[in-house]
Design a protein around this motif. Structure first.
Motif, short mmCIF file in Angstrom:
data_model
loop_
_atom_site.label_atom_id
_atom_site.label_comp_id
_atom_site.label_asym_id
_atom_site.label_seq_id
_atom_site.Cartn_x
_atom_site.Cartn_y
_atom_site.Cartn_z
N GLY A 128 0.83 -1.09 -0.13
CA GLY A 128 0.01 -0.10 0.07
C GLY A 128 0.98 1.21 0.30
N THR A 129 0.56 2.16 1.11
CA THR A 129 1.20 3.37 1.00
C THR A 129 2.50 3.32 2.20
OG1 THR A 129 -0.10 4.36 2.61
CG2 THR A 129 -0.30 4.91 0.42
N ALA A 130 2.67 1.97 2.71
CA ALA A 130 3.85 1.98 3.48
C ALA A 130 5.02 1.23 2.75
CB ALA A 130 3.47 0.88 4.68
N GLU A 131 6.14 1.67 3.24
CA GLU A 131 7.40 1.38 2.61
C GLU A 131 8.48 1.04 3.62
OE1 GLU A 131 8.95 3.07 -1.04
OE2 GLU A 131 10.76 3.24 -0.16
N PHE A 132 9.34 -0.06 3.60
CA PHE A 132 10.53 -0.28 4.45
C PHE A 132 11.57 -0.58 3.65
CE2 PHE A 132 6.68 -1.54 7.20
CZ PHE A 132 7.27 -1.10 8.69
N GLY A 133 12.67 0.04 4.18
CA GLY A 133 13.98 -0.30 3.64
C GLY A 133 14.81 -1.05 4.51
N LEU A 134 14.88 -2.44 4.44
CA LEU A 134 15.76 -3.29 5.50
C LEU A 134 17.18 -3.62 4.97
CD1 LEU A 134 12.86 -5.97 6.24
CD2 LEU A 134 13.06 -3.43 7.26
N LEU A 135 18.01 -3.12 5.76
CA LEU A 135 19.53 -3.76 5.38
C LEU A 135 19.67 -5.01 5.51
CD1 LEU A 135 21.42 -0.77 7.56
CD2 LEU A 135 20.55 -0.58 5.08
N THR A 136 20.10 -5.69 4.56
CA THR A 136 20.61 -6.98 4.51
C THR A 136 21.91 -7.51 4.94
OG1 THR A 136 21.74 -6.62 2.18
CG2 THR A 136 19.27 -7.02 2.03
N LEU A 137 21.89 -8.52 5.25
CA LEU A 137 23.12 -9.39 6.03
C LEU A 137 23.94 -9.97 4.91
CD1 LEU A 137 21.47 -11.32 8.93
CD2 LEU A 137 22.81 -8.86 9.13
N PRO A 138 25.30 -10.31 5.02
CA PRO A 138 26.08 -10.71 4.00
C PRO A 138 25.73 -12.34 3.52
CG PRO A 138 27.26 -10.76 6.09
CD PRO A 138 25.63 -9.96 6.29
N VAL A 139 24.66 -12.35 2.45
CA VAL A 139 24.13 -13.45 2.08
C VAL A 139 25.03 -14.65 1.85
CG1 VAL A 139 24.05 -12.81 -0.50
CG2 VAL A 139 22.30 -14.47 0.59
N ASP A 140 26.57 -14.24 1.11
CA ASP A 140 27.18 -15.31 0.78
C ASP A 140 27.95 -15.99 2.01
OD1 ASP A 140 27.11 -14.78 -1.75
OD2 ASP A 140 28.72 -13.24 -1.95
N ASP A 141 27.77 -15.61 3.25
CA ASP A 141 28.25 -16.15 4.39
C ASP A 141 27.30 -17.11 4.98
OD1 ASP A 141 30.29 -14.41 4.22
OD2 ASP A 141 29.89 -13.09 5.76
N TYR A 142 26.11 -17.12 4.85
CA TYR A 142 25.00 -18.02 5.25
C TYR A 142 25.41 -19.66 4.90
CZ TYR A 142 20.46 -19.10 6.93
OH TYR A 142 19.25 -19.41 7.70
N PRO A 143 25.34 -20.24 5.84
CA PRO A 143 25.51 -21.68 5.79
C PRO A 143 24.72 -22.35 4.77
CG PRO A 143 24.80 -21.49 7.93
CD PRO A 143 24.98 -20.01 7.28
N LYS A 144 25.13 -23.61 4.26
CA LYS A 144 24.23 -24.34 3.56
C LYS A 144 23.48 -25.17 4.44
CE LYS A 144 24.17 -27.73 -0.34
NZ LYS A 144 25.30 -28.66 -1.13
N LEU A 145 22.20 -25.22 4.34
CA LEU A 145 21.27 -26.19 4.95
C LEU A 145 21.56 -27.67 4.72
CD1 LEU A 145 19.87 -23.35 5.26
CD2 LEU A 145 17.74 -24.47 5.01
N PRO A 146 21.54 -28.49 5.68
CA PRO A 146 21.63 -29.95 5.56
C PRO A 146 20.66 -30.64 4.87
CG PRO A 146 20.62 -29.55 7.61
CD PRO A 146 20.75 -28.23 7.17
N ALA A 147 21.10 -31.46 3.92
CA ALA A 147 20.17 -32.24 2.85
C ALA A 147 19.49 -33.27 3.95
CB ALA A 147 21.21 -33.14 2.08
#
Length: 369
Positions: free
Chosen positions: A100-119
């Protein structure tokens, strides 16, 4: 990344996935929730090394991409948005959320540092999600939340083909349930899964609440159990193998048996328990045709109520910690409950009103002064 998605779908997915984010993550990046947009879906993922969660929801993906956001903040933002469709767009280190008329700008975290989830392990069984919820609701209350005793923080599953026994204990009570699921045969050279597993009770309880009626696939190996259905996938790290011989303790050999209406007895125990002080018992006297429920006599006052019952065997008076007794009674899935007793200070068996009950709950009695 640029995605348009229904707000209700996003809220539900964010809330469910967010339960796998640790309140005190081992590393800062694990405080994030991973969003991945591709094709016609948005995947949300969370991981804390013990539990992983993935949720796929339908979305209009104009530009594929991935972003890692602070999970707690994302949950609160989604709760606050007006009831309109949501647009997510990634711009460098900021994810813009428009509704709607609401807007948020959320700062991201370093996505490349996120671990791979277990299979996840390959599925080895299929069960209805509603039955899985019922089993969890009956068993998990009996597990301790004291993490200094890991063996008692779990639900033990023993599997014999399509027949399963589940149990939990905190040393003061044991809850046991038998049920059936549909086995999925191992394919090719894949090994058959172990015949037992120990699942942390708290993680199991919170996980299965997200699975409603419909088929749920269960897979397990020596390290993980996976639960998948309805676009949702959870893995939980398993505990060690040592456990008590709970089956021997859940026999039905008792000298006194009482059969009572469940709802009536629950209501009476709750009412009478209002005057039971923290360290005192609610007393139940089983005698011909009735159960006398009593408590108090100390600083809070006293209360008593008589409930109709079918009683066979010698009369007996037993004391209970009210919440422990109520946990057992609310796990009963029949209109009437059977209680078995061997004396005033001996453990009491709570079961369904059936010749071979699938749910059994053994609770310690308190010594009466």
């Amino acid at each position: 990344m640029k995605v348009t998605i229904d707000l209700a779908l996003l809220r539900d997915a964010v809330a469910w996935t967010g339960r796998a984010v640790a309140s005190r993550p081992a590393v800062p990046v694990l405080s994030g929730m991973l969003l991945e947009a591709e094709g016609d879906k948005l995947r949300l993922s969370a991981y804390d090394y013990d539990v992983s969660a993935q949720c796929d929801v339908s979305a209009q993906v104009a530009e594929p991409g991935r972003a890692l956001l602070p999970a707690r903040l994302l949950v609160e933002v989604c709760k606050s948005l007006p009831r309109k469709s949501v647009e997510l767009s990634l711009s460098e280190a900021e994810l813009v959320v428009r509704c709607g008329t609401a807007e948020f700008g959320l700062l991201t975290l370093p996505v490349d540092d996120y671990p791979k989830l277990p299979a996840p392990p390959h599925p080895s069984a299929v069960i209805d999600g509603a039955l899985l919820q019922q089993v969890s609701g009956q068993i998990t209350p009996a597990a301790t939340r004291d993490t200094t005793i890991p063996m008692l923080c779990v639900v033990r599953f023993d599997i014999e083909g399509e027949n399963v026994s589940a149990a939990a204990t905190d040393r003061y009570r044991i809850a046991g349930r038998s049920f059936a699921w549909t086995a999925v045969p191992a394919q090719g050279k894949r090994k058959a899964p172990p015949a037992s597993m120990m699942v942390p009770a708290a993680q199991l309880e919170s996980t299965v609440k997200g699975y409603g009626p419909g088929q749920v696939e269960i897979g397990w190996d020596n390290k993980l159990v996976s639960i998948a259905g309805g676009g949702r996938l959870t893995t939980i790290r398993l505990m060690g193998e040592d456990y008590i011989d709970y089956r021997a303790r859940l026999s039905l050999d008792y000298s006194t048996w009482a059969t009572v209406d469940v709802a009536t007895l629950v209501a009476a125990v709750k009412r009478i328990g209002l005057v039971a002080e923290k360290s005192t018992a609610v007393r139940l006297t089983f005698r011909d045709g009735e159960v006398l429920v009593e408590a108090g006599g100390g600083g809070l006052g006293r209360a008593a109520e008589i409930v109709e019952a079918d009683v066979t065997g010698p009369p007996v008076t037993v004391g209970f910690q009210p919440s422990f007794l109520l946990d057992g009674l609310t796990g009963v899935d029949t209109p009437r409950v059977r209680l078995g007793m061997n004396g005033p200070a001996k453990p009491v068996m709570v079961t369904e009103d059936a010749e071979q009950p699938v749910y059994r709950y053994l609770v310690m009695a308190l010594r009466l002064g």
